[in-house]
Design an enzyme around this catalytic site. Structure first.
Site, PDB file in Angstrom:
ATOM      1  N   GLY A 130       0.821  -1.206   0.000  1.00 57.11           N
ATOM      2  CA  GLY A 130       0.000   0.000   0.000  1.00 57.11           C
ATOM      3  C   GLY A 130       0.849   1.248   0.000  1.00 57.11           C
ATOM      4  O   GLY A 130       1.769   1.371   0.786  1.00 57.11           O
ATOM      5  N   THR A 131       0.560   2.148  -0.886  1.00 54.04           N
ATOM      6  CA  THR A 131       1.478   3.252  -1.111  1.00 54.04           C
ATOM      7  C   THR A 131       0.869   4.324  -1.973  1.00 54.04           C
ATOM      8  O   THR A 131       0.018   4.033  -2.804  1.00 54.04           O
ATOM      9  CB  THR A 131       2.695   2.729  -1.919  1.00 54.04           C
ATOM     10  OG1 THR A 131       3.545   2.024  -1.062  1.00 54.04           O
ATOM     11  CG2 THR A 131       3.487   3.824  -2.557  1.00 54.04           C
ATOM     12  N   THR A 132       1.327   5.549  -1.790  1.00 56.13           N
ATOM     13  CA  THR A 132       1.286   6.521  -2.877  1.00 56.13           C
ATOM     14  C   THR A 132       2.654   7.159  -2.971  1.00 56.13           C
ATOM     15  O   THR A 132       3.155   7.707  -1.979  1.00 56.13           O
ATOM     16  CB  THR A 132       0.230   7.617  -2.635  1.00 56.13           C
ATOM     17  OG1 THR A 132      -1.032   6.988  -2.449  1.00 56.13           O
ATOM     18  CG2 THR A 132       0.145   8.552  -3.825  1.00 56.13           C
TER      19      THR A 132
END
Lengths: 264, 239
Positions: A48-50
């Site tokens: 999960g990331t931006t």
């Protein structure tokens, strides 16, 4: 005993593959039992990331949130997703945290190894191409659910401007002219960047729209962490210019977010 | 029937040493010297891309005198082994002492092999201390290891010199060296020493910013402590 057999080979990845394949367990995915599908396995990898990159007049800004998720749980609140590579480039990673960090570390060593043995830096284009090989070599794991996707950006000394490269899971390499964002909140960040980015923006403008894009991503995507004003955890921002790779001080990032929140 | 002949080990060793010292006697010198902020390394070398001083790892540099082709392969092997070790464990686990042992073993093995020519090189493996390390950790101190052609090495303090006229240079430094020099003063000391030596020489080698190679390991730098100084920078420091 000193092993002299690899003289003339500036590819650290290849040397490790031949001499120490055990150190490349995840990036040498043919070793892993191919029937295991990690996505269905008992454990859940951190993900999960931006992460994003934005070109501005003097170079490029790279930024990422600090949260890693484990299914629906917060796995880690202070993880780093942006890594300086050499004096003029940085890598951001999205996907399964373990293999992501390994790829970023290996890539950094690879580029530095090349520079020291050859006595000259690997060109930005050369770095971008090599990273495509690394992503490609992770394909086996990607098929099992442990995907790693990097975003690569740097200051091109020959062309005198910031450049951004994105990748697909099979090692395809594509250049973006103005901005790009990847990860679970990438699409939300891109929407903000699309509205707010103009050519030739200044550093201050770039930092502002980066902070806003990460805010919007955290707002829409549960796997992306927003600024944590209580624990004082803020997204990491780096600028890459002709002068080098510099981390934007935490106080500056905090101020960006306080101003942003005041405007909401 | 041919008669087997006997040569004493002392004789073999002496022959090899004579052979190497004839080669090293031709080699221009490299000086490594402790200054306030780290280690300063200076070589007589007018070339712009073939270096005698080079970066190995974060806090470690290598200086060499003798045949370029022979130490170049050791330089690259040193970088390779260091990167592998740092990748396997942690970057701080790569030390000059470890690297010195690696080089020493290799050079010793080549020097002892009956069918191989000993390496006509001398090395200085240098490691700069850190400012933030605990006082008793050993990381705080600069380290300089001098490795001879046969792999025998010694730990040096304050300064070390390799090359043909190393002894003469050390004699001068013994008189003139003081602790805690700033970089311009340290550079001046080394170039003055080179000039004194060259004044007695036949080949008339002039010491200018263009004819020396200068690099340093700076305690205060970020992770990579090694920095090569440009001719312009050297000119400014010496003016």
């Amino acid at each position: 005993m000193l092993d002299l057999s690899d003289y003339g080979n500036s590819d650290f990845f290849q040397i490790l593959k031949r001499r120490h394949p055990e150190l490349l367990a995840t990036l040498n995915s043919s070793d892993v039992a191919s029937s295991v599908n990690v996505a269905e396995a008992a454990f859940r990898p951190y993900e999960g990331t931006t992460v994003l990159a934005v070109v501005y007049d003097a170079g490029v800004v790279m930024a990422g949130d600090r949260q890693a998720t484990e299914g629906y749980q917060v796995g880690e609140r202070r993880i780093q997703k942006i890594y300086p590579v050499d004096r003029h480039s940085a890598i951001a990673v999205a996907g399964a945290a373990g293999p992501c960090i390994e790829m970023a570390k290996l890539f950094q060593v690879e580029v530095e190894f090349y520079e020291k043995t050859e006595g000259i830096s690997l060109s930005l284009e050369g770095q971008a191409n090599f990273l495509a090989h690394l992503v490609r070599s992770n394909l086996g794991l990607a098929m099992q659910g442990l995907i790693v996707l990097p975003l690569f950006a740097g200051y091109d000394l020959k062309r005198q401007r910031g450049r951004i490269f994105k990748y697909d899971a099979v090692g395809g390499r594509y250049e973006e002219d103005d901005y790009y964002a990847i990860g679970s909140g990438g699409k939300d960040a891109r929407t903000t960047l699309k509205k707010r980015h103009t050519p030739e923006i200044t550093r201050q403008n770039a930092l502002e729209i980066v902070a806003e894009a990460l805010w919007d991503a955290a707002d829409e995507d549960i796997a992306t962490g927003g600024p944590d004003l209580i624990r004082k955890i803020f997204p990491t921002l780096y600028t890459v210019t002709e002068e080098g790779v510099t981390e934007v001080p935490e106080a500056t990032v905090e101020e960006l977010y306080r101003n942003l929140i005041a405007r909401l | 029937m041919s008669t087997p002949y006997y040569v004493s080990p002392e004789q073999i060793r002496q022959d090899k040493e004579d052979f190497v010292s004839r080669g090293i006697a031709q080699a221009k010198e490299v000086v490594v010297l402790e200054y306030r902020e780290g280690l300063l390394m200076v070589a007589e070398n007018p070339r712009k891309t073939t270096f005698k001083i080079s970066e190995i790892y974060d806090r470690i540099a290598l200086a060499a005198a003798g045949r370029i082709a022979e130490y170049e392969i050791l330089r690259v092997a040193g970088i390779r082994e260091s990167e592998i070790k740092g990748f396997r464990y942690y970057r701080e686990d790569v030390t000059a002492k470890w690297l010195t042992n690696l080089y020493s073993q290799h050079m010793g093995a080549v020097a002892q092999a009956w069918d191989a020519k000993p390496l006509e090189i001398e090395l200085l493996v240098c490691e700069v201390g850190t400012t933030d390390a605990p006082a008793d950790s050993g990381l705080r101190n600069n380290q300089i290891y001098h490795i001879a052609f046969d792999g025998i090495y010694s730990e040096e303090e304050k300064y070390a010199v390799i090359g043909g006229r190393a002894t003469a240079i050390i004699e001068i430094l013994e008189q003139r060296y003081t602790d805690g020099l700033e970089m311009p003063a340290a550079l001046q000391l080394i170039t003055d020493t080179f000039r004194t030596i060259e004044a007695d020489a036949e080949d008339d080698y002039e010491i200018t910013p263009q004819t020396i190679e200068v690099a340093c390991l700076e305690k205060t730098a970020d992770r990579r402590k090694f920095r090569r100084l440009s001719t312009d920078e050297v000119t400014t420091l010496l003016s």
